[in-house]
Motif scaffolding. Structure first.
Motif, PDB file in Angstrom:
ATOM      1  N   THR A 185      20.371  13.513  -9.418  1.00 29.28           N
ATOM      2  CA  THR A 185      21.172  14.733  -9.331  1.00 29.28           C
ATOM      3  C   THR A 185      21.991  14.891 -10.610  1.00 29.28           C
ATOM      4  O   THR A 185      22.100  15.977 -11.185  1.00 29.28           O
TER       5      THR A 185
ATOM      6  N   PHE B 242      10.167  15.749  -6.685  1.00 31.69           N
ATOM      7  CA  PHE B 242      10.589  15.044  -5.470  1.00 31.69           C
ATOM      8  C   PHE B 242       9.458  14.209  -4.888  1.00 31.69           C
ATOM      9  O   PHE B 242       9.583  13.665  -3.783  1.00 31.69           O
ATOM     10  N   GLY B 243       8.337  14.100  -5.585  1.00 36.58           N
ATOM     11  CA  GLY B 243       7.177  13.404  -5.027  1.00 36.58           C
ATOM     12  C   GLY B 243       6.446  14.322  -4.053  1.00 36.58           C
ATOM     13  O   GLY B 243       6.672  15.543  -4.023  1.00 36.58           O
TER      14      GLY B 243
ATOM     15  N   SER C  64      19.982  16.218 -13.484  1.00 40.24           N
ATOM     16  CA  SER C  64      19.645  17.641 -13.324  1.00 40.24           C
ATOM     17  C   SER C  64      20.819  18.498 -13.785  1.00 40.24           C
ATOM     18  O   SER C  64      20.637  19.563 -14.375  1.00 40.24           O
TER      19      SER C  64
ATOM     20  N   ILE D 258      14.780  21.571 -11.800  1.00 37.76           N
ATOM     21  CA  ILE D 258      14.338  20.233 -11.378  1.00 37.76           C
ATOM     22  C   ILE D 258      12.902  19.968 -11.867  1.00 37.76           C
ATOM     23  O   ILE D 258      12.558  18.850 -12.235  1.00 37.76           O
TER      24      ILE D 258
ATOM     25  N   VAL E 200      13.883  12.439   0.586  1.00 31.78           N
ATOM     26  CA  VAL E 200      14.567  12.827   1.806  1.00 31.78           C
ATOM     27  C   VAL E 200      15.870  13.578   1.478  1.00 31.78           C
ATOM     28  O   VAL E 200      16.380  14.328   2.295  1.00 31.78           O
ATOM     29  N   GLY E 201      16.370  13.377   0.256  1.00 35.40           N
ATOM     30  CA  GLY E 201      17.648  14.005  -0.130  1.00 35.40           C
ATOM     31  C   GLY E 201      17.475  15.304  -0.898  1.00 35.40           C
ATOM     32  O   GLY E 201      18.451  15.832  -1.434  1.00 35.40           O
TER      33      GLY E 201
ATOM     34  N   PHE F 202      20.073  15.056   6.645  1.00 35.67           N
ATOM     35  CA  PHE F 202      19.691  16.019   5.603  1.00 35.67           C
ATOM     36  C   PHE F 202      19.083  17.305   6.171  1.00 35.67           C
ATOM     37  O   PHE F 202      18.387  18.023   5.478  1.00 35.67           O
TER      38      PHE F 202
ATOM     39  N   ILE G 288       4.377  11.338   2.388  1.00 30.43           N
ATOM     40  CA  ILE G 288       5.301  10.685   3.329  1.00 30.43           C
ATOM     41  C   ILE G 288       6.585  10.183   2.672  1.00 30.43           C
ATOM     42  O   ILE G 288       7.594  10.021   3.339  1.00 30.43           O
ATOM     43  N   HIS G 289       6.553   9.942   1.367  1.00 31.30           N
ATOM     44  CA  HIS G 289       7.758   9.452   0.686  1.00 31.30           C
ATOM     45  C   HIS G 289       8.526  10.565  -0.013  1.00 31.30           C
ATOM     46  O   HIS G 289       9.497  10.282  -0.726  1.00 31.30           O
TER      47      HIS G 289
ATOM     48  N   MET H 262       6.697   7.481 -10.417  1.00 28.62           N
ATOM     49  CA  MET H 262       6.791   6.486  -9.341  1.00 28.62           C
ATOM     50  C   MET H 262       5.483   5.706  -9.421  1.00 28.62           C
ATOM     51  O   MET H 262       4.488   6.195  -9.965  1.00 28.62           O
TER      52      MET H 262
ATOM     53  N   ALA I  87      20.388  17.608  -2.938  1.00 30.05           N
ATOM     54  CA  ALA I  87      20.402  17.791  -4.394  1.00 30.05           C
ATOM     55  C   ALA I  87      20.374  19.285  -4.721  1.00 30.05           C
ATOM     56  O   ALA I  87      21.130  19.772  -5.578  1.00 30.05           O
TER      57      ALA I  87
ATOM     58  N   TYR J  47       5.064  12.051 -12.816  1.00 24.98           N
ATOM     59  CA  TYR J  47       5.499  13.378 -12.348  1.00 24.98           C
ATOM     60  C   TYR J  47       5.842  14.282 -13.525  1.00 24.98           C
ATOM     61  O   TYR J  47       5.629  15.497 -13.491  1.00 24.98           O
TER      62      TYR J  47
ATOM     63  N   MET K 194      29.777  13.935  -4.506  1.00 25.74           N
ATOM     64  CA  MET K 194      28.832  14.383  -3.466  1.00 25.74           C
ATOM     65  C   MET K 194      28.419  13.193  -2.586  1.00 25.74           C
ATOM     66  O   MET K 194      28.402  13.289  -1.353  1.00 25.74           O
TER      67      MET K 194
ATOM     68  N   LEU L 220      19.861   5.076  -0.753  1.00 32.09           N
ATOM     69  CA  LEU L 220      20.409   6.434  -0.680  1.00 32.09           C
ATOM     70  C   LEU L 220      21.349   6.710  -1.841  1.00 32.09           C
ATOM     71  O   LEU L 220      21.366   7.805  -2.403  1.00 32.09           O
TER      72      LEU L 220
HETATM   73  C1  HEM Z   1      12.643   9.520  -2.687  1.00 32.35           C
HETATM   74  C2  HEM Z   1      13.421  12.281  -6.597  1.00 32.35           C
HETATM   75  C3  HEM Z   1      17.898  13.335  -4.977  1.00 32.35           C
HETATM   76  C4  HEM Z   1      17.353   9.963  -1.576  1.00 32.35           C
HETATM   77  C5  HEM Z   1      12.477  10.184  -3.875  1.00 32.35           C
HETATM   78  C6  HEM Z   1      11.270  10.160  -4.653  1.00 32.35           C
HETATM   79  C7  HEM Z   1      11.493  10.921  -5.747  1.00 32.35           C
HETATM   80  C8  HEM Z   1      12.829  11.441  -5.665  1.00 32.35           C
HETATM   81  C9  HEM Z   1      10.524  11.170  -6.885  1.00 32.35           C
HETATM   82  C10 HEM Z   1      10.037   9.329  -4.312  1.00 32.35           C
HETATM   83  C11 HEM Z   1       8.879  10.125  -3.833  1.00 32.35           C
HETATM   84  C12 HEM Z   1       7.632   9.297  -3.662  1.00 32.35           C
HETATM   85  O1  HEM Z   1       7.632   8.051  -3.794  1.00 32.35           O
HETATM   86  O2  HEM Z   1       6.631   9.936  -3.358  1.00 32.35           O
HETATM   87  C13 HEM Z   1      14.687  12.831  -6.465  1.00 32.35           C
HETATM   88  C14 HEM Z   1      15.226  13.844  -7.356  1.00 32.35           C
HETATM   89  C15 HEM Z   1      16.479  14.147  -6.909  1.00 32.35           C
HETATM   90  C16 HEM Z   1      16.721  13.312  -5.737  1.00 32.35           C
HETATM   91  C17 HEM Z   1      14.486  14.419  -8.562  1.00 32.35           C
HETATM   92  C18 HEM Z   1      17.491  15.118  -7.447  1.00 32.35           C
HETATM   93  C19 HEM Z   1      17.212  16.136  -8.211  1.00 32.35           C
HETATM   94  C20 HEM Z   1      18.136  12.531  -3.904  1.00 32.35           C
HETATM   95  C21 HEM Z   1      19.360  12.515  -3.134  1.00 32.35           C
HETATM   96  C22 HEM Z   1      19.221  11.528  -2.189  1.00 32.35           C
HETATM   97  C23 HEM Z   1      17.886  10.959  -2.346  1.00 32.35           C
HETATM   98  C24 HEM Z   1      20.572  13.417  -3.363  1.00 32.35           C
HETATM   99  C25 HEM Z   1      20.179  11.058  -1.124  1.00 32.35           C
HETATM  100  C26 HEM Z   1      21.459  11.091  -1.190  1.00 32.35           C
HETATM  101  C27 HEM Z   1      16.026   9.583  -1.577  1.00 32.35           C
HETATM  102  C28 HEM Z   1      15.448   8.649  -0.618  1.00 32.35           C
HETATM  103  C29 HEM Z   1      14.086   8.530  -0.927  1.00 32.35           C
HETATM  104  C30 HEM Z   1      13.862   9.380  -2.075  1.00 32.35           C
HETATM  105  C31 HEM Z   1      16.192   7.948   0.500  1.00 32.35           C
HETATM  106  C32 HEM Z   1      13.022   7.696  -0.209  1.00 32.35           C
HETATM  107  C33 HEM Z   1      12.134   8.568   0.645  1.00 32.35           C
HETATM  108  C34 HEM Z   1      10.980   7.821   1.306  1.00 32.35           C
HETATM  109  O3  HEM Z   1      10.520   6.807   0.781  1.00 32.35           O
HETATM  110  O4  HEM Z   1      10.539   8.254   2.376  1.00 32.35           O
HETATM  111  N1  HEM Z   1      13.416  10.976  -4.496  1.00 32.35           N
HETATM  112  N2  HEM Z   1      15.620  12.536  -5.515  1.00 32.35           N
HETATM  113  N3  HEM Z   1      17.269  11.584  -3.393  1.00 32.35           N
HETATM  114  N4  HEM Z   1      15.047  10.008  -2.424  1.00 32.35           N
HETATM  115 FE1  HEM Z   1      15.306  11.357  -3.898  1.00 32.35          FE
END
Ligand code: HEM
Length: 411
Positions: free
Chosen positions: A254, A353-354, A257, A290, A361-362, A114, A357-358, A299, A366, A324, A157, A246
């Motif tokens: 996505t 997106f939080g 959105s 977003i 990642v994507g 990414f 540390i979490h 979360m 997005a 959130y 995508m 993932l």
């Molecule tokens: C984690 C939102 C798109 C993969 C997260 C978290 C949120 C979030 C709220 C957790 C944050 C936390 O616990 O603090 C979103 C939103 C998106 C989006 C709103 C689109 C508008 C994507 C895409 C991918 C993805 C496109 C991958 C293809 C992940 C992964 C995590 C994550 C792997 C875990 C990260 C970690 O724990 O370190 N996302 N996400 N997300 N997201 Fe997304």
């Protein structure tokens, strides 16, 4: 009833923000405004997910996210949503539901997929697919934007990212819908079906993993994960779990959105007009979209020790839900937050997106897909009219749409 509570029941403890009707009936803005003002760290003792804490102010959520050693994401303590993972039979090991140091090690494996340079590599095929899809849309006819655009572009995508078998890509949608459905998981009548489908997904990914194991390295994310050094430390279950993460993580979010974009065009038509005259606003518009949509309403964390939050004592083992969707409407941070303003100067501060540390990642992927969608729509002079109210997902977790009927009026 959700509506009655939002209108103002005097007993605060009876307020259950995880009642999905707040989301289907769109009464959540008033509910969270009240909680932020009167009881920003709120304890709920009633409802299907009780007992749990609701954290509704921006600054308190940032505080919780900044202390991952106190507030755990691990399945072991209950996981990442208001639904308690401890009651669930099937839990894929995945790094979103892990604490340090294991989280750090596993996140490191996928993070290189990414980077800005990877995004540049993916932009070409994503743009080509987006353009082809838009060119195939009927002008002047009524159709469902969710199915024809949001679902289709999102699965495309993800299929590009993983080099996932193209003809099977709609399976990604089915699996992700079931995986993110906390209502179904909590409902004994639907739980069995959900578990069966999630096993089906696990088996498919197992097959994919086996097939790619002996293939030569390729630039897609799946191959990158298989051939990474860290994989030697990850067992097959973990590998599949992270794949599921993932795909599920990138999917509903996505997709919703993209439908949110049509809602903004309908509810705040002047904002689309702003983009027509100033394309440099697009990156900021994506952040604002977003923020306003907040595709994941919350979360969850679990306290690993007794602690204090906003003047309340949180006990070890307590479930803490970070809304959130409420933080993104906090007037301490965002002026006139219910309004969409594509030129909003601090749109990027949203918590969709939080944080910490979490943090997602994507996020870059997005944002890339959404920017490309907007650019290509503008390039075609496309106006999209919502011709009916949307059908919303009945969930306190996925803040999204099942259907949005539209008509393209120019294109
Ligand atoms: C984690 C939102 C798109 C993969 C997260 C978290 C949120 C979030 C709220 C957790 C944050 C936390 O616990 O603090 C979103 C939103 C998106 C989006 C709103 C689109 C508008 C994507 C895409 C991918 C993805 C496109 C991958 C293809 C992940 C992964 C995590 C994550 C792997 C875990 C990260 C970690 O724990 O370190 N996302 N996400 N997300 N997201 Fe997304």
């Amino acid at each position: 009833m959700a509506t009655k509570v939002a209108a103002g029941i005097s007993d605060l403890a009876a307020i259950d923000p995880a009642d999905y009707r707040y989301f289907t009936e769109q009464t959540w803005p008033a509910l969270f405004a009240r909680l932020r003002a009167e009881d920003p760290v709120h304890y709920c003792t009633e409802g299907m997910f009780a007992p749990y804490w609701s954290v509704t102010r921006y600054k308190d959520i940032v505080h919780v996210e900044a202390l991952p050693d106190i507030y755990s994401s691990s399945w072991e303590y209950g996981g990442i949503t208001v639904l308690d993972a401890l009651d669930q039979e099937l839990k894929f090991p995945m790094f979103i539901a892990m604490d340090r140091p294991q989280h750090t090690a596993e996140r490191r494996v996928v993070a290189p997929a990414f980077t800005p340079s990877e995004m540049q590599r993916l932009a070409g095929p994503i743009r080509a697919r987006t353009a082809a899809l838009l060119d195939g849309l009927p002008v002047g006819e009524t159709f469902d934007w969710v199915d024809r655009v949001s679902i289709e572009l999102t699965t495309q995508m993800l299929a590009i990212l993983f080099d996932f078998p193209w003809e099977d890509r709609r399976l990604l949608t089915k699996w992700s819908d079931w995986a993110g459905d906390v209502q179904a998981a909590a409902d004994p009548a639907m739980r069995e079906e959900r578990t069966r489908i999630l096993y089906e997904m696990g088996a498919y990914f197992h097959g994919l993993w086996q097939a790619r194991l002996n293939a030569p390295p390729a630039p897609d994310l799946l191959s990158m994960m298989i051939h990474s050094e860290a994989l030697s430390k990850m067992d097959e279950q973990e590998f599949i779990g992270n794949l599921v993460l993932l795909i599920v993580g990138g999917n509903d979010t996505t997709r919703n959105s993209m439908t949110g974009l049509v809602r903004t065009m309908h509810e705040f038509p002047g904002e689309w007009e702003k983009l027509k005259v100033d394309r440099s606003l697009i990156p900021n518009a994506v952040s604002e979209l977003i923020r306003w949509q907040t595709p994941l309403a919350h979360m969850r964390r679990t306290a690993k020790e007794d602690t204090e939050l906003g003047g309340k004592i949180i006990r070890k083992g307590d479930k803490v839900v970070m809304w959130y969707i409420s933080a993104n409407r906090d007037t301490e941070v965002f002026e006139d937050p219910d309004r969409v303003d594509f030129a909003r100067e601090n749109a990027r501060r949203h918590l969709s997106f939080g944080y910490g540390i979490h943090r997602c990642v994507g996020a870059r992927l997005a944002e890339l897909q959404l920017s490309i969608l907007i650019e290509e729509m503008l390039a075609r002079g496309m106006d999209v009219e919502a011709v009916a109210p949307p059908v919303r997902v009945p969930s306190p977790f996925i803040n999204g749409y099942k259907e949005q009927m539209v008509r393209i009026t120019k294109g």
